[in-house]
Design an enzyme around this catalytic site. Sequence first.
Site, PDB file in Angstrom:
ATOM      1  N   GLU A  84      10.048  15.570  15.874  1.00 19.19           N
ATOM      2  CA  GLU A  84      10.378  15.386  14.455  1.00 19.19           C
ATOM      3  C   GLU A  84       9.566  16.399  13.637  1.00 19.19           C
ATOM      4  OE1 GLU A  84       8.920  11.837  12.447  1.00 19.19           O
ATOM      5  OE2 GLU A  84      10.881  11.597  11.505  1.00 19.19           O
ATOM      6  N   LYS A 104       0.839  -1.198   0.000  1.00 17.24           N
ATOM      7  CA  LYS A 104       0.000   0.000   0.000  1.00 17.24           C
ATOM      8  C   LYS A 104       0.875   1.249   0.000  1.00 17.24           C
ATOM      9  CE  LYS A 104      -1.782   2.642   3.063  1.00 17.24           C
ATOM     10  NZ  LYS A 104      -1.754   3.899   2.314  1.00 17.24           N
ATOM     11  N   SER A 122       5.074   7.038  10.617  1.00 18.00           N
ATOM     12  CA  SER A 122       5.217   7.747  11.892  1.00 18.00           C
ATOM     13  C   SER A 122       5.202   6.762  13.066  1.00 18.00           C
ATOM     14  CB  SER A 122       4.078   8.750  12.049  1.00 18.00           C
ATOM     15  OG  SER A 122       2.852   8.070  12.038  1.00 18.00           O
ATOM     16  N   CYS A 135      13.518  10.566   7.503  1.00 14.73           N
ATOM     17  CA  CYS A 135      13.625  10.032   8.865  1.00 14.73           C
ATOM     18  C   CYS A 135      15.056  10.102   9.368  1.00 14.73           C
ATOM     19  CB  CYS A 135      13.116   8.600   8.886  1.00 14.73           C
ATOM     20  SG  CYS A 135      13.847   7.600   7.596  1.00 14.73           S
ATOM     21  N   GLU A 155       9.692   0.696  10.742  1.00 17.73           N
ATOM     22  CA  GLU A 155      10.667   1.775  10.520  1.00 17.73           C
ATOM     23  C   GLU A 155       9.928   3.068  10.781  1.00 17.73           C
ATOM     24  OE1 GLU A 155      13.754   1.341  10.008  1.00 17.73           O
ATOM     25  OE2 GLU A 155      14.079  -0.496   8.883  1.00 17.73           O
TER      26      GLU A 155
HETATM   27  P1  NAD Z   1       2.129   7.920   8.454  1.00 15.34           P
HETATM   28  O1  NAD Z   1       2.408   7.097   9.650  1.00 15.34           O
HETATM   29  O2  NAD Z   1       1.079   8.961   8.543  1.00 15.34           O
HETATM   30  O3  NAD Z   1       1.736   6.991   7.215  1.00 15.34           O
HETATM   31  C1  NAD Z   1       2.575   5.952   6.758  1.00 15.34           C
HETATM   32  C2  NAD Z   1       1.725   4.933   6.031  1.00 15.34           C
HETATM   33  O4  NAD Z   1       0.852   4.315   6.973  1.00 15.34           O
HETATM   34  C3  NAD Z   1       0.829   5.506   4.926  1.00 15.34           C
HETATM   35  O5  NAD Z   1       0.788   4.634   3.838  1.00 15.34           O
HETATM   36  C4  NAD Z   1      -0.522   5.569   5.615  1.00 15.34           C
HETATM   37  O6  NAD Z   1      -1.609   5.496   4.709  1.00 15.34           O
HETATM   38  C5  NAD Z   1      -0.472   4.327   6.488  1.00 15.34           C
HETATM   39  N1  NAD Z   1      -1.402   4.347   7.620  1.00 15.34           N
HETATM   40  C6  NAD Z   1      -1.903   5.414   8.282  1.00 15.34           C
HETATM   41  N2  NAD Z   1      -2.753   5.022   9.248  1.00 15.34           N
HETATM   42  C7  NAD Z   1      -2.795   3.656   9.205  1.00 15.34           C
HETATM   43  C8  NAD Z   1      -3.489   2.659   9.961  1.00 15.34           C
HETATM   44  N3  NAD Z   1      -4.310   2.993  10.960  1.00 15.34           N
HETATM   45  N4  NAD Z   1      -3.285   1.375   9.654  1.00 15.34           N
HETATM   46  C9  NAD Z   1      -2.434   1.019   8.673  1.00 15.34           C
HETATM   47  N5  NAD Z   1      -1.767   1.913   7.897  1.00 15.34           N
HETATM   48  C10 NAD Z   1      -1.932   3.231   8.181  1.00 15.34           C
HETATM   49  O7  NAD Z   1       3.555   8.534   8.033  1.00 15.34           O
HETATM   50  P2  NAD Z   1       3.876   9.563   6.851  1.00 15.34           P
HETATM   51  O8  NAD Z   1       3.443  10.924   7.297  1.00 15.34           O
HETATM   52  O9  NAD Z   1       3.377   9.028   5.540  1.00 15.34           O
HETATM   53  O10 NAD Z   1       5.481   9.460   6.787  1.00 15.34           O
HETATM   54  C11 NAD Z   1       6.312  10.218   7.586  1.00 15.34           C
HETATM   55  C12 NAD Z   1       6.839   9.419   8.768  1.00 15.34           C
HETATM   56  O11 NAD Z   1       7.514   8.242   8.299  1.00 15.34           O
HETATM   57  C13 NAD Z   1       7.874  10.153   9.579  1.00 15.34           C
HETATM   58  O12 NAD Z   1       7.639   9.962  10.947  1.00 15.34           O
HETATM   59  C14 NAD Z   1       9.199   9.500   9.188  1.00 15.34           C
HETATM   60  O13 NAD Z   1      10.213   9.605  10.135  1.00 15.34           O
HETATM   61  C15 NAD Z   1       8.760   8.103   8.971  1.00 15.34           C
HETATM   62  N6  NAD Z   1       9.736   7.381   8.148  1.00 15.34           N
HETATM   63  C16 NAD Z   1      10.575   6.461   8.742  1.00 15.34           C
HETATM   64  C17 NAD Z   1      11.538   5.792   7.983  1.00 15.34           C
HETATM   65  C18 NAD Z   1      12.488   4.802   8.599  1.00 15.34           C
HETATM   66  O14 NAD Z   1      13.101   4.063   7.861  1.00 15.34           O
HETATM   67  N7  NAD Z   1      12.612   4.736   9.912  1.00 15.34           N
HETATM   68  C19 NAD Z   1      11.651   6.058   6.623  1.00 15.34           C
HETATM   69  C20 NAD Z   1      10.793   6.993   6.055  1.00 15.34           C
HETATM   70  C21 NAD Z   1       9.829   7.635   6.831  1.00 15.34           C
END
Ligand code: NAD
Length: 463
Positions: free
Chosen positions: A355, A154, A208, A263, A229
């Site tokens: 962050e 997804k 996140s 991240c 992650e």
């Molecule tokens: P997010 O958590 O809002 O969304 C990430 C994904 O999760 C999206 O595809 C979203 O649709 C899905 N999602 C949201 N709610 C969900 C639920 N209830 N059940 C299942 N899936 C759900 O994050 P974002 O705003 O898209 O990305 C930014 C965040 O990602 C930042 O915190 C960043 O640090 C983190 N990040 C971490 C890494 C790493 O490797 N550690 C890499 C890239 C980004």
Amino acid sequence: MSIHEVINPATEEVIDSVEHLDVRGTDEAIERAARAYETWKNVAPAERARIMRDFASALGDAQEELARLEVSNAGHVIGNARWEAGNVRDVVGYYSAAPERLLGDQIPVEGGLNVTFHEPLGVVGVIVPWNFPLPIAGWAIGPALAAGNTVVLKPAELTPLTAMRIGSIAREAGVPEGVLQILPGKGSVVGDRFVTHPAVRKVVFTGSTAVGRRIMAGCASQSKRVTLEMGGKNSNVVFADADVRAAAEAAPGGAFDNAGQDCCARSRILVQESVFDEFMEHLETAVKNFRVGDPNDEDSAMGPLISAGHRDSVLRYIDQGDVAFTGEAPSGPGYWVRPTVLLARSATEPCFSEEIFGPVVSVLRFRDEGEAVELANNTEYGLSGSIWTRDLGRALRVSRGIESGNLSVNSHSSVRYSTPFGGFKQSGLGRELGPHAVEAFTEVKNVFFANNQSTHPESRRQS
Ligand code: NAD
């Protein structure tokens, strides 16, 4: 099904529209993946390896197409987008060697032969964020398929286009139907179904920390495997014995790459007090020279932020902060924010502890090595970080002292497909990439083959 418009963040124009799956459509795809698994897991290792090599080669042929698509969907500058598309090709290519090298152990025991097998898990659900749609998709697809699993992926709502193209490239390259499916949709619908559907045997989540924790809790009810992650608030520690000018000149790249939506962004800088003024002087020049503009322009180092809502959240931190200086950014359409340097007074200030995920870096001074490590560890996160020093002993001590999964000394490098990547503390669980990632997509099975020579003393005498 519902229709979702995809927007170019540099122009605010609608560039495409994508159908979002509902629960029923998601279930049908998961069931297709479960059927495909019955065949894919039995494809001979050399044949699976060949299919993956063909897939990697097709991704290579499409590198420029994928990069251009990412520029318009995510606002990544073209140089970065080419690297990201090349990274998916390289990751799939790297793991194409794995099916024929998924070695088990032969363990000496009495009475027969004892061996271990790495068995695939089944259907793997991959949930991807919007900040690096291409590489993060590849990091799970490569090892999961190599181990014999099928994948449903997804993409984030804001950035589905490159993942969808990866799915069609896979089919064109000969990856069998149902083995890799891209399912655009909402996290609360498609992503949540990966957590609750019993046929999905592992969830790989990047995003996140708040959502990751919820996913882990949801997976617990089925003892479902999970790799997480999550967020980061990474320190860039500059000691007085470092090449201070080099550290300052590299700092904007470490913090503002991908407009700070990274991240691994080194979004907090710790500078030893005796070189603070010298560092800030060089940093100001470097920030003012950091080129923000049209992501299609080969000379741009930074593009826009992903959305209006995200820009506004980043601007709130800047409004509340003590701004030391800023760079420039375009005005007019697009979600632009100027690269900004804030002065922090303590490690607990929001700009230094939360962050921000934008082109904002906060700087704080420290007295000595002990205080530097303490400040670097004063966070719930532990993903990445950098240390600048010419003292080898100090580099060793501090890199062992900082609680973080990925550190670099005298650079900001962090992710290579051949080395492990992942976070300590609230930044994650498990590791991706590197030589051992395939094992995270398998269960170890132990089998004992009796040699039919009974160990009973009576029968021993008879034989
Ligand atoms: P997010 O958590 O809002 O969304 C990430 C994904 O999760 C999206 O595809 C979203 O649709 C899905 N999602 C949201 N709610 C969900 C639920 N209830 N059940 C299942 N899936 C759900 O994050 P974002 O705003 O898209 O990305 C930014 C965040 O990602 C930042 O915190 C960043 O640090 C983190 N990040 C971490 C890494 C790493 O490797 N550690 C890499 C890239 C980004």
